[in-house]
Motif scaffolding. Structure first.
Motif, PDB file in Angstrom:
ATOM      1  N   THR A 105       6.627   5.452   1.111  1.00  0.00           N
ATOM      2  CA  THR A 105       7.312   4.782   0.240  1.00  0.00           C
ATOM      3  C   THR A 105       7.801   3.544   0.825  1.00  0.00           C
ATOM      4  O   THR A 105       8.351   3.669   2.017  1.00  0.00           O
ATOM      5  N   VAL A 106       7.988   2.198   0.072  1.00  0.00           N
ATOM      6  CA  VAL A 106       8.578   1.150   0.667  1.00  0.00           C
ATOM      7  C   VAL A 106       9.644   0.839  -0.478  1.00  0.00           C
ATOM      8  O   VAL A 106       9.391   0.913  -1.618  1.00  0.00           O
ATOM      9  N   VAL A 107      10.942   0.760   0.018  1.00  0.00           N
ATOM     10  CA  VAL A 107      11.973   0.352  -0.923  1.00  0.00           C
ATOM     11  C   VAL A 107      12.441  -0.888  -0.378  1.00  0.00           C
ATOM     12  O   VAL A 107      12.612  -1.430   0.806  1.00  0.00           O
ATOM     13  N   ALA A 108      12.714  -1.797  -1.410  1.00  0.00           N
ATOM     14  CA  ALA A 108      13.448  -3.257  -1.295  1.00  0.00           C
ATOM     15  C   ALA A 108      14.441  -3.321  -2.330  1.00  0.00           C
ATOM     16  O   ALA A 108      14.252  -3.346  -3.352  1.00  0.00           O
ATOM     17  N   ARG A 109      15.482  -3.661  -2.062  1.00  0.00           N
ATOM     18  CA  ARG A 109      16.756  -3.672  -2.785  1.00  0.00           C
ATOM     19  C   ARG A 109      17.358  -4.969  -2.849  1.00  0.00           C
ATOM     20  O   ARG A 109      17.604  -5.536  -1.776  1.00  0.00           O
TER      21      ARG A 109
END
Length: 236
Positions: free
Chosen positions: A160-164
């Motif tokens: 999983t890659v998360v970017a906020r």
């Protein structure tokens, strides 16, 4: 007349007591918010999250780490906002690109101790804070890396890659392409429904599939938070 003597030990004890009282109130707010999200936390996690906000507030007075200044506002704006991604995580290896002061990566690492997290940012001061919190909270499942996403080359790709609130969706897919495992998911957290960005994303429909999920965050207005879940298109 001599001025009254003020005991420095008494003043220090009073200040420490005030900080402890505030942390206890913040911890209660966090626990209530997590319950409203329909989640449960491991033992001690609420206290760690409260400690995170206390340290963020302390550092924020010297270094501009985040625009949210009030700890009560940080509960919804940082902690609950971050934890709203928790049900969408997949796999054991997660990377938070452009983590800033550690959101959403730090709250997720606290809430998910069995998963491994890498928190990535090019800003030296922000990564210094993230490293401080990883050590302070003894988060053995998290590491901080100072680098730009496009220059980071891990040995193993992430589930999983998360970017906020990092960049446009088109830009985020480009940054994530070499970081994401073949069957992994990219979670791009946004504010209001990103209609214009989604329109431009149609040009990448041959390589990416996506759906938009509205996030219901206690303490934040309705329709103010969304996440775009992306995965590679079949055959891409």
């Amino acid at each position: 007349m001599r001025a009254p003597t003020i005991c420095s030990h008494a003043v220090g004890a009073r200040i420490a007591g005030d900080v402890t009282d505030q942390m206890e109130e913040i911890e209660k707010d966090i626990a209530a918010g997590v319950t409203a999200l329909g989640q449960e936390l491991p033992a001690g996690a609420s206290a760690k999250l409260a400690r995170l906000l206390s340290e963020l507030d302390r550092w924020n007075r010297k270094i501009n780490l985040t625009a949210i200044r009030d700890q009560r506002d940080m509960v919804a704006g940082h902690v609950l906002d971050s934890l709203s991604l928790r049900p969408l995580l997949e796999g054991d290896r997660i990377i938070d690109i452009g983590t800033g002061a550690g959101f959403p990566g730090l709250p997720l690492a606290i809430a998910e101790p069995r998963r491994q997290f890498v928190l990535l940012d090019s800003n030296a001061r922000k990564i210094s804070f993230v490293r401080h919190m990883i050590a302070d909270l003894e988060l053995g499942n998290a590491s901080a890396v100072q680098a730009r996403a496009e220059a980071f080359a891990p040995e193993t790709a992430f589930d999983t890659v998360v970017a906020r609130a990092l960049a446009s969706l088109a830009r985020i897919t480009g940054l994530s392409a070499d970081l994401l495992a073949e069957n992994g998911v990219l979670l791009a957290q946004k504010g209001k429904y990103p209609a214009e960005e989604l329109e431009r994303l149609k040009d990448l429909s041959d390589t990416w599939e996506f759906r938009v999920i509205e996030l219901q965050i206690p303490g934040l207005p309705p329709e103010s938070r969304h996440v775009v879940r992306l995965s590679r298109a079949c055959g891409a």
